[in-house]
Design a protein around this motif. Structure first.
Motif, PDB file in Angstrom:
ATOM      1  N   ALA A 184       0.422  13.607 -16.296  1.00  0.00           N
ATOM      2  CA  ALA A 184      -0.582  13.166 -15.318  1.00  0.00           C
ATOM      3  C   ALA A 184       0.157  12.629 -14.097  1.00  0.00           C
ATOM      4  O   ALA A 184       0.491  11.464 -14.033  1.00  0.00           O
ATOM      5  CB  ALA A 184      -1.470  12.075 -15.906  1.00  0.00           C
ATOM      6  N   ARG A 185       0.441  13.480 -13.132  1.00  0.00           N
ATOM      7  CA  ARG A 185       1.384  13.080 -12.102  1.00  0.00           C
ATOM      8  C   ARG A 185       0.824  12.092 -11.081  1.00  0.00           C
ATOM      9  O   ARG A 185       1.506  11.714 -10.128  1.00  0.00           O
ATOM     10  CB  ARG A 185       1.939  14.312 -11.397  1.00  0.00           C
ATOM     11  CG  ARG A 185       0.949  15.057 -10.549  1.00  0.00           C
ATOM     12  CD  ARG A 185       1.667  16.133  -9.745  1.00  0.00           C
ATOM     13  NE  ARG A 185       0.802  16.554  -8.666  1.00  0.00           N
ATOM     14  CZ  ARG A 185      -0.139  17.470  -8.802  1.00  0.00           C
ATOM     15  NH1 ARG A 185      -0.322  18.061  -9.953  1.00  0.00           N
ATOM     16  NH2 ARG A 185      -0.902  17.791  -7.780  1.00  0.00           N
ATOM     17  N   VAL A 186      -0.414  11.650 -11.298  1.00  0.00           N
ATOM     18  CA  VAL A 186      -1.048  10.726 -10.358  1.00  0.00           C
ATOM     19  C   VAL A 186      -0.224   9.443 -10.185  1.00  0.00           C
ATOM     20  O   VAL A 186      -0.214   8.852  -9.098  1.00  0.00           O
ATOM     21  CB  VAL A 186      -2.521  10.475 -10.767  1.00  0.00           C
ATOM     22  CG1 VAL A 186      -2.641   9.880 -12.150  1.00  0.00           C
ATOM     23  CG2 VAL A 186      -3.251   9.659  -9.742  1.00  0.00           C
ATOM     24  N   MET A 192       0.870  -1.182   0.000  1.00  0.00           N
ATOM     25  CA  MET A 192       0.000   0.000   0.000  1.00  0.00           C
ATOM     26  C   MET A 192       0.904   1.227   0.000  1.00  0.00           C
ATOM     27  O   MET A 192       1.870   1.278   0.754  1.00  0.00           O
ATOM     28  CB  MET A 192      -0.856   0.036   1.276  1.00  0.00           C
ATOM     29  CG  MET A 192      -1.617  -1.247   1.538  1.00  0.00           C
ATOM     30  SD  MET A 192      -2.364  -1.277   3.206  1.00  0.00           S
ATOM     31  CE  MET A 192      -3.820  -0.260   2.969  1.00  0.00           C
ATOM     32  N   LYS A 193       0.575   2.216  -0.831  1.00  0.00           N
ATOM     33  CA  LYS A 193       1.382   3.442  -0.824  1.00  0.00           C
ATOM     34  C   LYS A 193       0.490   4.652  -0.561  1.00  0.00           C
ATOM     35  O   LYS A 193      -0.544   4.806  -1.199  1.00  0.00           O
ATOM     36  CB  LYS A 193       2.111   3.604  -2.156  1.00  0.00           C
ATOM     37  CG  LYS A 193       2.933   4.877  -2.259  1.00  0.00           C
ATOM     38  CD  LYS A 193       2.261   5.905  -3.141  1.00  0.00           C
ATOM     39  CE  LYS A 193       2.890   7.282  -3.036  1.00  0.00           C
ATOM     40  NZ  LYS A 193       2.234   8.265  -3.907  1.00  0.00           N
ATOM     41  N   PHE A 194       0.871   5.476   0.401  1.00  0.00           N
ATOM     42  CA  PHE A 194       0.103   6.677   0.719  1.00  0.00           C
ATOM     43  C   PHE A 194       0.897   7.914   0.313  1.00  0.00           C
ATOM     44  O   PHE A 194       2.050   8.085   0.725  1.00  0.00           O
ATOM     45  CB  PHE A 194      -0.222   6.728   2.220  1.00  0.00           C
ATOM     46  CG  PHE A 194      -1.213   5.681   2.619  1.00  0.00           C
ATOM     47  CD1 PHE A 194      -2.578   5.952   2.628  1.00  0.00           C
ATOM     48  CD2 PHE A 194      -0.794   4.405   2.946  1.00  0.00           C
ATOM     49  CE1 PHE A 194      -3.502   4.974   2.964  1.00  0.00           C
ATOM     50  CE2 PHE A 194      -1.703   3.412   3.286  1.00  0.00           C
ATOM     51  CZ  PHE A 194      -3.064   3.702   3.298  1.00  0.00           C
ATOM     52  N   ARG A 232      10.821  13.420  -8.319  1.00  0.00           N
ATOM     53  CA  ARG A 232       9.521  13.787  -7.766  1.00  0.00           C
ATOM     54  C   ARG A 232       8.485  12.710  -8.075  1.00  0.00           C
ATOM     55  O   ARG A 232       8.425  12.169  -9.169  1.00  0.00           O
ATOM     56  CB  ARG A 232       9.056  15.150  -8.316  1.00  0.00           C
ATOM     57  CG  ARG A 232       9.950  16.331  -7.980  1.00  0.00           C
ATOM     58  CD  ARG A 232      10.294  16.460  -6.497  1.00  0.00           C
ATOM     59  NE  ARG A 232       9.181  16.567  -5.586  1.00  0.00           N
ATOM     60  CZ  ARG A 232       8.661  17.702  -5.146  1.00  0.00           C
ATOM     61  NH1 ARG A 232       9.163  18.867  -5.559  1.00  0.00           N
ATOM     62  NH2 ARG A 232       7.670  17.709  -4.288  1.00  0.00           N
ATOM     63  N   GLY A 233       7.699  12.394  -7.078  1.00  0.00           N
ATOM     64  CA  GLY A 233       6.684  11.346  -7.242  1.00  0.00           C
ATOM     65  C   GLY A 233       7.259   9.940  -7.075  1.00  0.00           C
ATOM     66  O   GLY A 233       6.571   8.945  -7.319  1.00  0.00           O
ATOM     67  N   GLY A 234       8.520   9.849  -6.634  1.00  0.00           N
ATOM     68  CA  GLY A 234       9.226   8.569  -6.639  1.00  0.00           C
ATOM     69  C   GLY A 234       8.720   7.515  -5.668  1.00  0.00           C
ATOM     70  O   GLY A 234       9.069   6.337  -5.805  1.00  0.00           O
ATOM     71  N   SER A 235       7.878   7.907  -4.712  1.00  0.00           N
ATOM     72  CA  SER A 235       7.355   6.880  -3.792  1.00  0.00           C
ATOM     73  C   SER A 235       6.490   5.862  -4.529  1.00  0.00           C
ATOM     74  O   SER A 235       6.399   4.700  -4.113  1.00  0.00           O
ATOM     75  CB  SER A 235       6.530   7.525  -2.681  1.00  0.00           C
ATOM     76  OG  SER A 235       7.327   8.406  -1.936  1.00  0.00           O
ATOM     77  N   ASP A 236       5.863   6.279  -5.621  1.00  0.00           N
ATOM     78  CA  ASP A 236       5.082   5.328  -6.423  1.00  0.00           C
ATOM     79  C   ASP A 236       6.000   4.201  -6.906  1.00  0.00           C
ATOM     80  O   ASP A 236       5.628   3.023  -6.893  1.00  0.00           O
ATOM     81  CB  ASP A 236       4.483   6.018  -7.664  1.00  0.00           C
ATOM     82  CG  ASP A 236       3.499   7.123  -7.311  1.00  0.00           C
ATOM     83  OD1 ASP A 236       2.901   7.053  -6.229  1.00  0.00           O
ATOM     84  OD2 ASP A 236       3.335   8.060  -8.127  1.00  0.00           O
ATOM     85  N   THR A 237       7.212   4.602  -7.330  1.00  0.00           N
ATOM     86  CA  THR A 237       8.150   3.613  -7.869  1.00  0.00           C
ATOM     87  C   THR A 237       8.689   2.709  -6.760  1.00  0.00           C
ATOM     88  O   THR A 237       8.854   1.501  -6.960  1.00  0.00           O
ATOM     89  CB  THR A 237       9.281   4.335  -8.628  1.00  0.00           C
ATOM     90  OG1 THR A 237       8.675   5.148  -9.623  1.00  0.00           O
ATOM     91  CG2 THR A 237      10.224   3.347  -9.293  1.00  0.00           C
TER      92      THR A 237
HETATM   93 MG    MG Z   1       2.697  11.372  -6.348  1.00  0.00          MG
END
Ligand code: MG
Ligand code: ADP
Ligand code: ASP
Length: 421
Positions: free
Chosen positions: A209-211, A7-9, A151-156
Motif C-alpha cells: 500500500a504505497r500511500v 505538511m508533506k505534498f 521510492r516514496g521517501g518524502s513521507d519519511t
Molecule cells: Mg508516496
C-alpha cells in the motif's frame, strides 16, 4: 509558543503550476492559523521516473552515488518553485535541500536510512518567522555524499522532521482521500479508514500500500509521531495512524493490499547441509537486496538436493542475480528468475483471534482460478504470491469476499476501476 506542523505534498499534488500554487495556498493557510510550518515536497508528477529513465539511457547499471545526485534534483525543483509561490502570497519562505535541512543518513545510496536530524537551521528559520520548505526523499550521508531514501521517501523525510521538531502532527497530503480498505484505483468501492493502527499500517505498507512509505510508518511509531494522511484536493479529514491502544475497533480484516512489482528467484540444486542458506542470503544482504518471502523445498530422497525460492522487489532483481551468479556451479546448480510476479495480502488485527481467514483467502483465489505460488503469514497478515497480471482480479475478489466495501463511498474519490495513472 505556537505549535509546529509538518505538511508533506506528494508528486501528483505539485504536478503542475496550478497544483503547486494550490499547495502553496494550503501551506500559507496553516501559517495564517498561527502555526510554525514546515512543508516537505516531492518531485513533480513523474519527474523521478523520468530521471531514472534518463540515467538508464546513459548507463545499464548507473553508479548509485551519481544516481542520488540526479534523483535528488526533482524535489529541489518543487521546493524552490513553491517558495517563489509563497513569497508572492506575501509570506517569507525558504527552500532547503535535505542536506541543508540537516537530514543525515547512512551511506547506502538509493535506499539510505536516516540516522540523525540536525534541525537547528530549520528551527532558526521558523524562529525568524519563515515558512520552511524541505526537499523530500534525500539527505547527506555520514561521508558527506548526497543520498536518497528509496521510492516514496518524502513521507519519511516529513515524519523524521516532525519527530525532530516535536510537531503536533505530520500531515501527508496525497492524491487519494486517505488510507483505504484497498487501493481505490483498483477497487472503486474501497472504504476510507478513519483510523488505522501502526501495527496494521506497517503490514499494509510492507505489503504494497504505497500511500505511506514503510520507513515513515516505522519512524512514526518509534518516535510517537501523529500521521494524518489526507487529500490535497479537498479539506475533509483523512486517515489518522494511531497506536494500538488508541484504535478501539478490531475488525477481522482491515484491508487488502497488493504489489505488482515482485520478482521470484529460484535456486536449483542446493546441497542439503547446514550453512548453505546462510552463505546464499549473506551474499544477498551484502548487496542490500531486500528478500521477502522464502520457501525451501526439501529433497524427496536423502541424497537429493533442495530448491530455494524467494521473492525480491523487481527493481532489485539485477543486483540479486549479480550476487548469486558467482555461486552457480559452486554452491548451487542454477539460478532461475521470473520478473512478472505480484502479491496480494489481507491485513487485519482481528485475525489474531479468528481462525479461518486463510481458508477464505485460498478458497476465494481458487474460485477465481488464480494459482498461489508462495504463501507467508504474520499474526495479522496473509500474503500470497501470484502472477502479476492476476493481481487486480485477486484484490477485487478478496475485497468482496471479506465485505470490506461500503456503499456510497465511491464518490469520495475520483477513480474508476482500471483508471490507474
Ligand atoms: Mg508516496
Ligand atoms: P504521493 O505522490 O502523494 O506520495 P503515492 O502515489 O506515493 O502518492 O501514494 C498514493 C497512492 O497509493 C494512491 O494514488 C493509491 O493509488 C495508492 N494506494 C495503494 N494502496 C492504497 C490504499 N490502501 N489506500 C490508499 N491509497 C492506496
Ligand atoms: N520522488 C520520490 C519518488 O517518486 C520520492 C517521493 O515522492 O516520496 O519515489
Amino acid at each position: 509558543m505556537a505549535g509546529t506542523i509538518v505538511m508533506k505534498f506528494g508528486g501528483t499534488s505539485v504536478a503542475d503550476s496550478e497544483r503547486l500554487k494550490r499547495a502553496a495556498r494550503r501551506i500559507v493557510a496553516r501559517r495564517e492559523e498561527g502555526n510554525r510550518v514546515v512543508a516537505v515536497l516531492s518531485a513533480r508528477g513523474k519527474t523521478t521516473d523520468e530521471l531514472i529513465t534518463m540515467a538508464e539511457e546513459i548507463s545499464p547499471a548507473p553508479d548509485p552515488r551519481e544516481m542520488d545526485m540526479l534523483l535528488s534534483t526533482g524535489e529541489r525543483q518543487s521546493c524552490a518553485l513553491c517558495a517563489m509561490a509563497i513569497n508572492d502570497l506575501g509570506y517569507r519562505a525558504i527552500s532547503l535541500t535535505g542536506s541543508q535541512a540537516g537530514i543525515v543518513t547512512d551511506t547506502s545510496h538509493t535506499k539510505a536510512r536516516i540516522v540523525e536530524v540536525r534541525a537547528d537551521r530549520i528551527t532558526h528559520a521558523l524562529d525568524d518567522g519563515a515558512i520552511v520548505l524541505v526537499a523530500g526523499f534525500q539527505g547527506v550521508s555520514t561521508t558527506r555524499d548526497v543520498t536518497t531514501l528509496g521510492r516514496g521517501g518524502s513521507d519519511t523525510t516529513a515524519v523524521a522532521l516532525a519527530a525532530a521538531l516535536a510537531a503536533e502532527v505530520c500531515e501527508i497530503y496525497t492524491d487519494v482521500a486517505g488510507v483505504f480498505s484497498a487501493d481505490p484505483r483498483i477497487v472503486p468501492g474501497a472504504r476510507k479508514l478513519p483510523v488505522v493502527s501502526f501495527e496494521e499500517m506497517l503490514e499494509m505498507a510492507a505489503s504494497g500500500a504505497r500511500v505511506l512509505q514503510l520507513r515513515s510508518v516505522e519512524y512514526a511509531r518509534n518516535h510517537d509521531v501523529r500521521i494524518h494522511c489526507r487529500s490535497s484536493f479537498d479539506d475533509r479529514a483523512g486517515t489518522l495512524v494511531l497506536s494500538e491502544e488508541e484504535t478501539m475497533e478490531r475488525p477481522l480484516i482491515t484491508a487488502v493490499t497488493h504489489s505488482t512489482d515482485e520478482a521470484r528467484v529460484t535456486l536449483i540444486g542446493v546441497p542439503d547441509h547446514p550453512g548453505v542458506a546462510g552463505r546464499i542470503f549473506t551474499a544477498l544482504a551484502g548487496t542490500n537486496v531486500n528478500v521477502d518471502m522464502i520457501v525451501q523445498n526439501e529433497p524427496v530422497s536423502p541424497n537429493a538436493q533442495a530448491e530455494i525460492s524467494f521473492t525480491v522487489p523487481r527493481d532489485d532483481l539485477r543486483m540479486a542475480r549479480a550476487a548469486l551468479e558467482p555461486m552457480v556451479g559452486e554452491v548451487v546448480a542454477d539460478v532461475r528468475t521470473d520478473a512478472e510476479m505480484g502479491k496480494v495480502s489481507v491485513v487485519g488485527a482481528g485475525m489474531k483471534t479468528h481462525p479461518g481467514v486463510a481458508a477464505t483467502v485460498f478458497e476465494t483465489l481458487g474460485n477465481e482460478r488464480i494459482n498461489i505460488e508462495m504463501i507467508s503469514t504474520s499474526p495479522i497478515k496473509i500474503s500470497c504470491v501470484i502472477r502479476a497480471d492476476q493481481v487486480p482480479q485477486a484484490v477485487r475478489s478478496l475485497h468482496a469476499a471479506f465485505d470490506l466495501g461500503s456503499d456510497g463511498v465511491a464518490a469520495e474519490h475520483p477513480f474508476r476501476a482500471g483508471a490507474a495513472t
